[in-house]
Structures are given as structure tokens and as C-alpha cells.
Design a protein around this motif. Structure first.
Motif, PDB file in Angstrom:
ATOM      1  N   ALA A  14       0.714  -1.199   0.016  1.00 47.23           N
ATOM      2  CA  ALA A  14      -0.116   0.100   0.042  1.00 47.23           C
ATOM      3  C   ALA A  14       0.747   1.282  -0.060  1.00 47.23           C
ATOM      4  N   PRO A  15       0.389   2.261  -0.687  1.00 51.65           N
ATOM      5  CA  PRO A  15       1.277   3.452  -0.554  1.00 51.65           C
ATOM      6  C   PRO A  15       1.501   4.264   0.554  1.00 51.65           C
ATOM      7  N   ALA A  16       2.428   4.868   0.839  1.00 53.81           N
ATOM      8  CA  ALA A  16       2.704   5.510   2.074  1.00 53.81           C
ATOM      9  C   ALA A  16       2.102   6.900   2.071  1.00 53.81           C
ATOM     10  N   VAL A  17       2.282   7.515   0.759  1.00 53.94           N
ATOM     11  CA  VAL A  17       1.583   8.903   0.644  1.00 53.94           C
ATOM     12  C   VAL A  17       0.752   8.734  -0.585  1.00 53.94           C
ATOM     13  N   ALA A  18      -0.438   9.204  -0.389  1.00 53.08           N
ATOM     14  CA  ALA A  18      -1.305   9.442  -1.651  1.00 53.08           C
ATOM     15  C   ALA A  18      -1.633  10.563  -2.001  1.00 53.08           C
ATOM     16  N   VAL A  19      -1.644  11.085  -3.204  1.00 53.17           N
ATOM     17  CA  VAL A  19      -1.417  12.567  -4.004  1.00 53.17           C
ATOM     18  C   VAL A  19      -2.649  12.662  -4.654  1.00 53.17           C
ATOM     19  N   ILE A  20      -3.477  13.266  -4.204  1.00 54.70           N
ATOM     20  CA  ILE A  20      -4.981  13.247  -4.855  1.00 54.70           C
ATOM     21  C   ILE A  20      -5.462  14.791  -5.436  1.00 54.70           C
ATOM     22  N   HIS A  50      -0.679   8.711   4.659  1.00 52.77           N
ATOM     23  CA  HIS A  50      -1.145   9.879   4.673  1.00 52.77           C
ATOM     24  C   HIS A  50      -1.502  10.297   3.149  1.00 52.77           C
ATOM     25  N   ALA A  51      -2.593  11.184   3.404  1.00 51.51           N
ATOM     26  CA  ALA A  51      -3.331  11.621   2.077  1.00 51.51           C
ATOM     27  C   ALA A  51      -3.013  13.256   1.995  1.00 51.51           C
ATOM     28  N   VAL A  52      -2.424  13.493   0.811  1.00 48.88           N
ATOM     29  CA  VAL A  52      -2.179  14.831   0.184  1.00 48.88           C
ATOM     30  C   VAL A  52      -3.091  15.308  -0.694  1.00 48.88           C
ATOM     31  N   ASN A  68      -9.374   8.949   5.476  1.00 46.44           N
ATOM     32  CA  ASN A  68      -8.137   8.908   6.003  1.00 46.44           C
ATOM     33  C   ASN A  68      -8.155  10.259   6.661  1.00 46.44           C
ATOM     34  N   PRO A  69      -8.535  10.313   7.820  1.00 46.94           N
ATOM     35  CA  PRO A  69      -8.292  11.792   8.766  1.00 46.94           C
ATOM     36  C   PRO A  69      -6.978  12.211   8.521  1.00 46.94           C
ATOM     37  N   ASP A  70      -5.829  11.669   8.191  1.00 42.41           N
ATOM     38  CA  ASP A  70      -4.587  11.942   8.375  1.00 42.41           C
ATOM     39  C   ASP A  70      -4.461  12.652   7.073  1.00 42.41           C
ATOM     40  N   THR A  71      -4.796  13.641   6.686  1.00 45.09           N
ATOM     41  CA  THR A  71      -4.811  14.434   5.642  1.00 45.09           C
ATOM     42  C   THR A  71      -4.124  15.677   5.653  1.00 45.09           C
ATOM     43  N   THR A  72      -3.456  16.051   4.426  1.00 51.22           N
ATOM     44  CA  THR A  72      -3.054  17.506   4.389  1.00 51.22           C
ATOM     45  C   THR A  72      -3.649  18.119   3.018  1.00 51.22           C
ATOM     46  N   LEU A  73      -4.029  19.223   3.430  1.00 54.23           N
ATOM     47  CA  LEU A  73      -4.747  20.084   2.095  1.00 54.23           C
ATOM     48  C   LEU A  73      -3.756  21.041   1.587  1.00 54.23           C
ATOM     49  N   VAL A  74      -3.182  20.754   0.419  1.00 53.45           N
ATOM     50  CA  VAL A  74      -2.345  21.744  -0.239  1.00 53.45           C
ATOM     51  C   VAL A  74      -3.200  22.512  -1.368  1.00 53.45           C
ATOM     52  N   VAL A 122      -9.517  19.637   8.525  1.00 48.64           N
ATOM     53  CA  VAL A 122      -8.134  19.318   8.072  1.00 48.64           C
ATOM     54  C   VAL A 122      -7.061  19.593   9.064  1.00 48.64           C
ATOM     55  N   PRO A 123      -6.339  18.359   9.414  1.00 47.42           N
ATOM     56  CA  PRO A 123      -5.049  18.685  10.302  1.00 47.42           C
ATOM     57  C   PRO A 123      -4.040  19.960  10.067  1.00 47.42           C
ATOM     58  N   SER A 124      -3.807  19.740   8.780  1.00 42.31           N
ATOM     59  CA  SER A 124      -2.617  20.708   8.328  1.00 42.31           C
ATOM     60  C   SER A 124      -3.122  21.156   6.662  1.00 42.31           C
ATOM     61  N   ILE A 125      -2.748  22.628   6.516  1.00 43.19           N
ATOM     62  CA  ILE A 125      -2.843  23.006   5.174  1.00 43.19           C
ATOM     63  C   ILE A 125      -1.781  23.859   4.896  1.00 43.19           C
ATOM     64  N   LEU A 126      -1.556  23.917   3.554  1.00 47.18           N
ATOM     65  CA  LEU A 126      -0.677  24.638   2.920  1.00 47.18           C
ATOM     66  C   LEU A 126      -1.254  25.476   1.742  1.00 47.18           C
TER      67      LEU A 126
END
Length: 816
Positions: free
Chosen positions: A377-383, A555-557, A594-600, A616-620
């Protein structure tokens, strides 16, 4: 050093040799060659807003609003220098520069007169051209524009690397009906808010010219506005004024301000416009109108001489007439997208990134291990569509290369640890038994100019976008690399019928899609009744695919934002601050998976994020960052770079109570951080770091010079109290505690971006001329600084001020 002839004297000598007819021809943007005087053909205008644009592959830096987010004068100056150096390369090594762009035959003439930077203030985040400005604050805009102009101008005392033109004078902040709209600007707003952004770089001596805006201001078209001479030329009498495209003709054709073009052109010339960007490269109408105006006595030859003389002096300042004295003459094509400029593009893209939120120190991401329960399974999903693409805007050059966010994370973590999906539905259009597609479908939402959502359809087979082609733009093929162009032919409106089918209408031509001979798609139906009704078959659900990938990842980005050619660009204003509904739905779905998500957010402007800002826990946020976008974002996500960008404009929590877009009264309507008491999602100047900074006491003192002018000196000590190196943008604001008129809640008076190692401290000193504390007195026609107590505060943003002190001024000080 080779002696450099005086530019004004050289221009005056050439002017004296020109005939009246030749001088009139020189009023058009495209000045002809005069062989008997050794004068080559010349034109004003080369676009260089964030790198060289419109002439091929060149280094692409972050959008101007991204450069504004750096709050870094030195960096912005170096970006300007790189852009100007590449302009010189295209100009001076034409064959090699364009051969590198696969242009084998005719090369366009490149001008050393660059139309940049844009100093219009980012008052309204719904403005379509938000991406082109630096800040909503006039002081910050003036400082960064001056820095960029210093780079464009160069450091030689006499010869300019390029000659910058500031855009767009004045009160230009609306795209809807922009060439006829009349913006009302109260006197205080004019002098305290609008004019300082222009005055800074002009008085610094680094701007060669100004371009008026399309609109009217207080009832007068900007191209005949008395402030061209009364303000701009008061600051620099040699300033060249270049018209915006087709604006001279608009004085009659659209604005109806004059009865004839002879009268309008004569009025513009007397008002101070020197160069006429009208009717494309064809000067005939401009020549005819000025010739007639001269014959009718509407203008004099002295009026013509003044305009032509200023343009000739500007040309002379680049060394054009004395190349032996030109220190920049040796620049060649090898500087275009050279390693040094590419490295600068990465540095700028990193510096422009703003960490908006980091709840629970979600970021930076740790070295990934495969997540989920499935093997591999992927460590990071870029969506998200923007996670695998790098987009340009209308004033970008062609990317020499492009690193997407998914690419950057793959470099950081390894290909096997990163999976990217765009979250878009794959659909087919069905008309009876005939099926078209499959396409990746994106819904980009609405705008002021189009209240119906616009869509793009990208062929799964060849990756190209469905677009209008052929004579008359009636053929429809998947043939466009990306949505682009002055008229974006890749945008489609879906109009639902009572039967649940859709009629597909071209947003560019206004014609509907139908099935033509042999089953080919054509867009030639003027009426809905002549259109073909299609059913939309969903082949693959983008949201289901995104949720599955997110659930299996550590983690989802999620990468959301805008396409700079769609619903928020020149000629198109946004109708609100919300994300398109489809993007909001995608984000909510990924968070559920996946609540462990970053919004870019990759965008040209702010958004009101609604519940996402809390969930969202973290936002850039980053503006479209150019060729190095992906590496820069990946460096911040992984902690290889500690983010130091700060917001150059307020992010409002909602657009429900914002003033009308044409309401320029920032005082009365409480616009911008200076006066707004609305609910703000993120304050002006906001930005987080992976380290912490402590502020010492703010110490104030007053210094008086020999002319009895007062300067306030503010000092504070900043300490990196965290465990990693970082950059802080120290911001100083003022507030008049007992002002006699409405005054800003906070007014930016200074800023400095500094880097500190863990445990390191540095004293930051700001010097603020007391005259900058004043307000414009309409009665006196000047600025006045009232006696009383003034509060100063230093800190991390306009809403997070750690060190506060007050000073009392015992006398009233006036200034002009």
C-alpha cells in the motif's frame, strides 16, 4: 568604465533630426526604423511579470502574489534581475534564443521595455487578476515592486538592464466591464491607499514608466486622467506612459467620452500618454488621428515632441544608441533557464509557501512506511488534478521543465511510496448508440461572467482536452494540451434538460454541441433546440478511487485550487470565495477515508474554506509556483525546508458580507486588514513555521534630522526558541489611539524576513518616518500627522503581535 552619453541629450539630438511625420509615427507602440539616423525599429512592451512571457521557454518563477508571499525584498530583486537578464538574452542573441524554442524562421522582436510589475492592490480577493499583484497593503506592494524593479533595472548608474513599466494606473481592480466601469475613490483612499504603491518605485528611480488602467476613476478615463501629470510626473517628469491595449480607441468606441478619435487622442497626449498600444502592430489609424489632430490645432508639435522625447530617452537609457557603453551587451542565450536561474526558481517557490495550519504538528511528514493493511500500500497518496500537473497563467513563459507535487514527493520518498490519482470521474457522452470518450471530467465552478459552471473534458486516450478547432471554431476534437489562450476554447457548460440529459455549450463561442455527419462532434448550433442531448455515463467514480487510495495510504495529500485560465483571470472575476463544489466534495470524501490528511491549496487567490479549515489537520497554500512547484512543496511537506511565507492578503471566512467589487472605499466599507472587522479565516501576514520564535520588548525612540524631520525607531529582539532553523517575517504595525478621523486598526510600517538557527537571536530595527503616520487632509490638500499617542506592535501577523509599545507625539507635523 566607458563614458556613457547622457540619455536625455542623445534623445534630444535624435528628436531634432526627425520630421513631423516621423515623430507622429513614433507615437504608436510600434515605432518604425529610420535608416538615415541609424534608428532601428522598436516597440514598447515585453511581458516579464514573473519571468519572461509570450516568447518561448524561459525560467518561470512563482506568480506575483506568490512573490508577495515571500515578504523578501532581496529575493524579489534577484528574481527581477534573472527575468531581465533573460529578456536581454532573447533580445541580443535572438537566433540562439529562439532556436532553443524550436523557432527556426521568423523571430519576434523583443523589447527591453518590460511591462511589469503590477502594483494594483489586492483589495478584493475576487478580482480576476489577483495573481498579478503583490499585496493588499500599499507599503508592502511599494517595497516589493521597488525590489523587483531594481532587479529589472540593474545596478549600473546609467544603463538600464531593462526599463520597467508599472501597471495599471489607477484604481484598477475589477474585470467585469473593466473598460467602461467608473470607480469612485474618496480622496483619503486615493492618497493613503492607492497612490503610495506607484509612488514608491517611481520616487526610488527604478521605474521607467506607467501604464494606465482601462477603467474610469471618479468619472474620468484613466488614459486622460489629470493625475498622470499631477501625480506621476510630479514624482518623475521623465516617466514614459504607455497605453493599455486598445484603450486609446476605447475612449470613443466603448467609453463614449469623446465624440471623435482625433479629440480623444489629442486629450490623451496632453494628459501625458506617450505611447499608443492601439490596433495591434498596425500604426495607420494612430498616425491618421494624430495628423488630423495636429492639422485641427488640437495639439501642437511641442506636445508631440514631449511624448516622443520621453520614449527616445527611455530607449537611450538601455544603451541602444551606444552599445559600446552597454555593460549588459554580452548577455547571451545560455542564461535562459540556466542552472543558476533554475535554482533561484526553486528558492523562490519554497519561500512563497505559507503553512496555514498544522494541528498536532502533523507536518512535516516522517519518512514513510507503507500504510494500511494491504501489501504494498502507498505511504503517501497524492489526490487531486493539481497534484500531478504544473499550470501556467496568462503572463507565464513556457515551462522549460515541470516538477509536479507528486513528482517532488516521489523524489523525496521513492516511487513505490507515492501514488497519485486526480479524483476526477471518467465519463462518456452518449447520444443514442454513439459514445464519445472516455474523458476525465473536471467541474471548475462559476464566475461573475458565467453563472453556469464550466467543465473540462480530457481524453483518457491521448491526454488532450476537448476543444474547438477548424475554421469558425466549429469542429470539436480532443486536441489541446491544456486549457489556454485569450479565449479559452476548452471550457464547456452543461445545461440539464427535463429528461436528465445535458446540452453541451461552448463557453467560448456560445454555440451548442451536436452530432454532425459521420458521427463527428461539431459546435455550430446557435439555439438549444438544434443541439444534441447527451447522457453522461460515469465509467469510473473519481471519489471512490480517491477514497480507496486514501484509505490504504499512511497519509493523504489533497491538492486543490484553480486553473489560472479558468474562472478568475484577466477579463473574468470570481463570483465568490468558495472552492468549486466538486473539489469540496472530494476533500470531504478523502477526510472520511483517512483523517490523516494534508490540504495543499495551489491557487492564484484566497478561498473561504468553510468546515475544511476546522477538519483538516494541516493546510498549505502556494501560488502557482512555476517549474519547481513540486520540489518546493515536497521540501516543505517533508521538512527539508521550513516554511517561512506569509499571506499577502486577508483570507475572509465568508464572502457573504464583503462589499461590492466596485466599492473602493476601504475606509467607509471596511476593506482589507486595515479596517475590516469581519470574521477572518487567516489574517494578513499569517503563516506558521516548524519552529517557534520569541519576541523581546519593543523599544521606541524618536530621532530628528537637520531638517527637523522626525523618524521613529523601533527595535526588538527575535529568538528562535525551537529546535530547527527557520525564517521569521517580523512585521511592525502602527495604530493612532486618539486619531481625529477614522484610522486603520493596524497599518504596516515595516517588515523584515530573517533566518535564525535554533537558539539564535537577532535585533531587528525599523526606521519609520513620522510623516508615514499621517492621514490625508482634504481641506489642506496634504498629509497631516496629528498630535497624540501612537501604538506600535511587532509580531508574526497583523493579528498576532507579541511586542507592543506606545509613543506620544506632542506636535502636529505636516508633509506633502
Amino acid at each position: 568604465m566607458t563614458e556613457v552619453p547622457d540619455a536625455a541629450a542623445r534623445a534630444a539630438a535624435l528628436l531634432a533630426e526627425l520630421s513631423t511625420a516621423e515623430k507622429i509615427a513614433f507615437l504608436h507602440q510600434h515605432q518604425p526604423a529610420v535608416e538615415r539616423l541609424g534608428l532601428a525599429a522598436f516597440h514598447t512592451g515585453c511581458e516579464a511579470l514573473h519571468g519572461v512571457a509570450w516568447i518561448g521557454r524561459a525560467t518561470v518563477f512563482p506568480q506575483a502574489v506568490g512573490l508577495g508571499a515571500t515578504w523578501d525584498r532581496s529575493l524579489v530583486k534577484r528574481v527581477g534581475q534573472a527575468a531581465a537578464t533573460e529578456v536581454r538574452a532573447f533580445r541580443q542573441d535572438t537566433a540562439n534564443a529562439f532556436q532553443a524554442n524550436d523557432v527556426a524562421d521568423k523571430h519576434p522582436m523583443v523589447s527591453l521595455n518590460v511591462w511589469a510589475p503590477v502594483v494594483n492592490l489586492l483589495r478584493d480577493p475576487r478580482w480576476g487578476r489577483n495573481e498579478e499583484g503583490y499585496s493588499e497593503d500599499p507599503f508592502a506592494t511599494a517595497e516589493l515592486a521597488t525590489a523587483y524593479c531594481r532587479g529589472l533595472r540593474g545596478d549600473h548608474p546609467s544603463i538600464w538592464r531593462t526599463t520597467p513599466v508599472l501597471k495599471h494606473f489607477l484604481a484598477y481592480n475589477v474585470e467585469t466591464e473593466r473598460d467602461v466601469i467608473d470607480i469612485k475613490v474618496p480622496p483619503r483612499v486615493l492618497h493613503e491607499y492607492e497612490l503610495p504603491a506607484f509612488r514608491g518605485p517611481i520616487e526610488a528611480g527604478v521605474a521607467a514608466g506607467v501604464m494606465p488602467g482601462y477603467n474610469l476613476t471618479n468619472g474620468v478615463p484613466n488614459h486622460v486622467h489629470p493625475l498622470i501629470n499631477d501625480a506621476l510626473r510630479a514624482w518623475n517628469p521623465d516617466l514614459v506612459v504607455c497605453s493599455d491595449a486598445q484603450a486609446p480607441s476605447n475612449l470613443v468606441d466603448r467609453e463614449k467620452f469623446f465624440a471623435t478619435h482625433e479629440e480623444s487622442h489629442a486629450a490623451a497626449l496632453k494628459a501625458g500618454v506617450d505611447s499608443y498600444t492601439d490596433n495591434g502592430p498596425d500604426p495607420r489609424l494612430t498616425i491618421e488621428r494624430f495628423t488630423a489632430a495636429l492639422e485641427r490645432g488640437l495639439i501642437t508639435e511641442a506636445d508631440i515632441d514631449a511624448a516622443v522625447g520621453r520614449v527616445l530617452a527611455m530607449r537611450a537609457a538601455t544603451g541602444e544608441f551606444d552599445t559600446g557603453a552597454d555593460p549588459y551587451a554580452g548577455i547571451r542565450a545560455d542564461v535562459i533557464s540556466c542552472p543558476e536561474h533554475n535554482a533561484l526558481a526553486l528558492e523562490a517557490a519554497r519561500a512563497a509557501i505559507v503553512l496555514l495550519k498544522n494541528e498536532g504538528a502533523t507536518l512535516p511528514l516522517s519518512t514513510p512506511a507503507p500504510g494500511g493493511t494491504g501489501t504494498g500500500a502507498p505511504a503517501v497518496a497524492v489526490i487531486g488534478h493539481l497534484g500531478s500537473r504544473v499550470l501556467t497563467d496568462w503572463y507565464s513563459g513556457d515551462l522549460p521543465y515541470a516538477v509536479s507535487i507528486a513528482d517532488g514527493l516521489r523524489t523525496a520518498f521513492g516511487d513505490q511510496c507515492v501514488t497519485a490519482v486526480d479524483g476526477a470521474d471518467v465519463v462518456c457522452l452518449r447520444a443514442g448508440e454513439t459514445v464519445y470518450g472516455p474523458f476525465r471530467h473536471q467541474d471548475w465552478g462559476t464566475s461573475v461572467q458565467c453563472p453556469v459552471a464550466v467543465h473540462t473534458l480530457q481524453s483518457v486516450e491521448n491526454g488532450k482536452y476537448l476543444t474547438l478547432t477548424g475554421d469558425g471554431d466549429t469542429d470539436v476534437l480532443a486536441d489541446a494540451a491544456t486549457p489556454d489562450g485569450w479565449v479559452v476554447k476548452e471550457l464547456w457548460e452543461f445545461h440539464e434538460t427535463d429528461d436528465g440529459e445535458i446540452l453541451v455549450r461552448s463557453n467560448a463561442s456560445g454555440r451548442y454541441l451536436r452530432v454532425g455527419d459521420g458521427g463527428r462532434l461539431v459546435a455550430d448550433a446557435d439555439a438549444a433546440g438544434d443541439a444534441t442531448a447527451f447522457r453522461t455515463d460515469v465509467v469510473t467514480s473519481g471519489i471512490r478511487e480517491a477514497m480507496a487510495v486514501a484509505a490504504s495510504a499512511g497519509h493523504a495529500v489533497v491538492v486543490l485550487g484553480n486553473d489560472p485560465h479558468i474562472n478568475g483571470r484577466e477579463t473574468v472575476d470570481r463570483d465568490g470565495l468558495a472552492l468549486p463544489a466538486g473539489q469540496e466534495e472530494l476533500l470531504r470524501a478523502v477526510l472520511r477515508a483517512n483523517p490523516d490528511t494534508t490540504l495543499v491549496l495551489v491557487s492564484s487567490y484566497p478561498y473561504a474554506l468553510g468546515s475544511a479549515a476546522e477538519q483538516v489537520p494541516s493546510i498549505l497554500w502556494t501560488a502557482h509556483g512555476g517549474q519547481e512547484l513540486g520540489n518546493a512543496v515536497a521540501d516543505v511537506l517533508t521538512g527539508a525546508h521550513n516554511p517561512g511565507g506569509r499571506l499577502p492578503q486577508t483570507w475572509y471566512a465568508s464572502d457573504t458580507d464583503l462589499p461590492a467589487p466596485d466599492d473602493y472605499d476601504i475606509i467607509g466599507s471596511k476593506w482589507t486588514y486595515q479596517y475590516s472587522q469581519r470574521e477572518h479565516l487567516y489574517a494578513f501576514g499569517h503563516g506558521l513555521s516548524y519552529t517557534t520564535f520569541e519576541y523581546g520588548d519593543l523599544v521606541l525612540s524618536i530621532r530628528e534630522d537637520q531638517l527637523r524631520a522626525l523618524t521613529l525607531v523601533a527595535e526588538t529582539q527575535i529568538t528562535n526558541s525551537g529546535e530547527v532553523a527557520g525564517e521569521e517575517v517580523v512585521q511592525l504595525y502602527s495604530h493612532a489611539l486618539d486619531a481625529s478621523v477614522p484610522s486603520p486598526l493596524r497599518r504596516l510600517q515595516g517588515f523584515e524576513r530573517i533566518g535564525l538557527a535554533p537558539g539564535e537571536s537577532r535585533k531587528v530595527v525599523f526606521e519609520v518616518p513620522v510623516a508615514r503616520l499621517g492621514h490625508w487632509s482634504e481641506e489642506l490638500g496634504s498629509f497631516q500627522v496629528g498630535a497624540g499617542t501612537y501604538e506600535f506592535a511587532a509580531g508574526r501577523s497583523s493579528a498576532d503581535l507579541a511586542a507592543v509599545a506606545t509613543v506620544k507625539l506632542d506636535k502636529v507635523e505636516g508633509t506633502t
